[in-house]
Enzyme design. Structure first.
Site, PDB file in Angstrom:
ATOM      1  N   SER A   9      41.772  -2.777  -0.307  1.00  0.00           N
ATOM      2  CA  SER A   9      43.358  -2.587  -1.376  1.00  0.00           C
ATOM      3  C   SER A   9      42.539  -3.324  -2.535  1.00  0.00           C
ATOM      4  CB  SER A   9      43.521  -3.795  -0.951  1.00  0.00           C
ATOM      5  OG  SER A   9      45.029  -3.624  -1.292  1.00  0.00           O
ATOM      6  N   HIS A  10      43.224  -3.114  -3.678  1.00  0.00           N
ATOM      7  CA  HIS A  10      43.020  -3.637  -5.157  1.00  0.00           C
ATOM      8  C   HIS A  10      43.105  -5.001  -4.375  1.00  0.00           C
ATOM      9  CE1 HIS A  10      43.418   0.469  -6.670  1.00  0.00           C
ATOM     10  NE2 HIS A  10      43.058  -0.651  -7.439  1.00  0.00           N
TER      11      HIS A  10
END
Lengths: 105, 130
Positions: B11-12
């Protein structure tokens, strides 16, 4: 689904259990149910009514999507060599409020 | 060597990645190789190829690894990370098209039963394929 069910000649077993788990069949119990169903070779279906519609008990997405409420009756229908064991293991799992998964836990 | 298909969450946001991994651990259990990565080295949002490579090594299983991503760079960096893996491993890594949290939990549920890479991928993608 119906066409995949009831292949002639395969052992078949049914069971049922009332869902006493608070909050119904939410993520965690749904995962456990799927995991127990997958332990068996036979096909296993689950329904909220005796006449269906039946869904694949080994599919976590489908089992969760039933959104089975608290105190609903779950019906199991298994078909294959270990159908009797699967049907009773799943009923036991639900009756035990998901504590008896057949692993002696 | 781990038998069940591994899960990598990219994920970012490190919080999202770690949170999704926590859900997998607590809901599905510890029988599935699992690793996550997220964020850039400066502590902000982002993804990095190196971090994905490291996560792939951590969660490696000879049965294969599925990668759950959130958006954009997470996917391209994951694909670049796969290119950096030893050639014989590359064919056993797939980036899944599914929701990162639900997909990771569903993929892990499938993997925990000893399912094949293809079945685990299908479970991860089931919510987007209906």
């Amino acid at each position: 689904m119906t066409s995949e069910r009831m292949k002639a000649g395969l052992p078949r077993a049914r069971s049922r259990a009332v869902l006493t788990h608070a909050g119904g069949l939410h993520a965690r119990p749904a995962i456990k149910l799927t995991q127990v169903a997958k332990r068996f070779e036979c096909a296993v279906w689950i329904a909220l009514a005796e006449q269906g519609p039946w869904i694949d008990a080994k599919s976590i997405a489908r089992v969760m999507a039933t959104k089975t409420p608290y105190m609903a009756t779950l019906y199991f229908d298994a078909e294959g060599g270990d159908a009797a064991e699967a049907a009773s293991a799943l009923a036991r799992l639900v009756e035990s409020d998901f504590t008896d998964d057949g692993n002696g836990a | 060597m781990a038998k069940n298909v591994g899960i990598v969450i990219v994920s970012h946001s490190p919080d999202v990645a770690k949170g999704a991994a926590d859900m997998v651990r607590q809901m599905v259990g510890t029988h599935v190789p699992l690793a996550w990565c997220g964020g850039n080295p400066a502590g902000g949002l982002g993804t990095s190829v190196e971090a994905v490579v490291k996560a792939l090594e951590l969660a490696w299983s000879d049965s294969g690894v599925v990668i759950m991503v959130d958006m954009g760079g997470a996917e391209t960096n994951s694909e670049m990370a796969i290119e950096m893996m030893p050639e014989k491993r590359r064919a056993r890594i797939v980036v899944c098209n599914g929701p990162i949290v639900e997909g990771a939990v569903m993929a892990a549920t499938e993997s925990s039963s000893g399912a094949t890479l293809e079945r685990v991928r299908r479970a991860a993608e089931e919510l987007y394929s209906r």
